[in-house]
Design an enzyme around this catalytic site. Structure first.
Site, short mmCIF file in Angstrom:
data_model
loop_
_atom_site.label_atom_id
_atom_site.label_comp_id
_atom_site.label_asym_id
_atom_site.label_seq_id
_atom_site.Cartn_x
_atom_site.Cartn_y
_atom_site.Cartn_z
N GLY A 42 1.11 -1.12 0.14
CA GLY A 42 -0.05 0.00 0.19
C GLY A 42 0.74 0.95 0.06
CB CYS A 74 5.12 -3.97 -1.12
SG CYS A 74 5.62 -2.75 -2.36
CG HIS A 158 2.38 -5.98 -4.78
ND1 HIS A 158 1.63 -5.48 -3.88
CD2 HIS A 158 3.20 -5.01 -4.82
CE1 HIS A 158 1.98 -4.22 -3.44
NE2 HIS A 158 2.96 -3.95 -4.28
CD GLU A 160 -0.60 -8.43 -3.03
OE1 GLU A 160 0.47 -8.88 -2.74
OE2 GLU A 160 -0.45 -7.03 -3.30
N1 GLN Z 1 6.23 2.73 -2.67
C1 GLN Z 1 5.28 2.54 -1.54
C2 GLN Z 1 5.64 3.15 -0.13
O1 GLN Z 1 6.80 3.50 0.13
C3 GLN Z 1 5.20 0.98 -1.24
C4 GLN Z 1 4.80 0.26 -2.59
C5 GLN Z 1 3.76 -0.73 -2.45
O2 GLN Z 1 3.43 -1.47 -1.31
N2 GLN Z 1 3.43 -1.33 -3.44
O3 GLN Z 1 4.75 3.38 0.69
#
Ligand code: GLN
Length: 194
Positions: A42, A74, A158, A160
């Site tokens: 996210g 992520c 990711h 998912e």
């Molecule tokens: N770039 C996002 C962040 O730093 C993380 C990206 C992702 O979860 N797809 O919050």
């Protein structure tokens, strides 16, 4: 499932397909009795603010610090690092592959999780300065994108989004192993003592 923000729905579906009972966590009471946790991708700043607003940092540290198997993807990797919840001895470099330009796919072999994993990276972080207890499971261009510290697994990509189930499968296996090691749960007794 931490469900403050991000793509927790897709994780939920995957876990349910694997037979897990899933609860969405938004406030500390939602953590009661959980056997495992997923922190989704996210936006890490929004997620940090949500964790602070709901008073979730302490309870999350307690739950995961006690050895509860956890998967972070992520932004979830960022949440776990030493600058955020401090549950994983790495420092995440945010948007390290660059922003939109560096959304890409890569086939990865993750020791102990699975080979030929089709990994989707979106504005992904990578993990730097792994501590002594951290095992780097996979790297892209020499940068760690999958790390494990005991029962905490964190990846930059990711799983998912393309139905890659093996990371969630690893989580459920670790939960089952931990349960087995703890022995049978105390039975609820009805009717008092004999
Ligand atoms: N770039 C996002 C962040 O730093 C993380 C990206 C992702 O979860 N797809 O919050």
């Amino acid at each position: 499932m931490l469900a403050l923000q991000g793509d927790f729905e897709a994780h939920r579906r995957l876990l349910e397909e694997l037979g897990a009972a899933v609860r969405e966590v938004r406030v500390p009471a939602d953590l009661d009795g959980l056997d495992g946790l997923v922190i989704p991708g996210g936006e890490s700043t929004t997620m940090t603010l949500g964790i602070e607003r709901e008073g979730l940092a302490g309870p999350l540290r307690e739950l995961i610090g006690a050895g509860t198997p956890t998967l972070g993807t992520c932004a979830g990797l960022i949440m776990l690092d030493r600058d955020h919840l401090g549950l994983l001895e790495v420092t995440a470099a945010r948007n390290a592959f660059g922003r939109q330009v560096r959304s890409f796919e890569e086939r990865l072999d993750l020791d102990g999780v699975g080979d030929g994993i089709e990994a989707i990276f979106i504005r992904a972080p990578w993990a730097t300065e792994p501590g002594a207890d951290v095992e780097v499971l996979a790297a892209v261009d020499g940068h760690a994108v999958a790390v494990r510290q005991r029962d905490v697994l964190a990846v930059s990509f990711h799983p998912e989004l393309n139905g890659e189930r093996r990371l969630h499968g690893w989580l459920l296996q670790r939960i089952a192993a931990r349960r087995a090691a703890a022995g049978p749960r105390p039975q609820a007794t009805a009717g008092g003592s004999p």
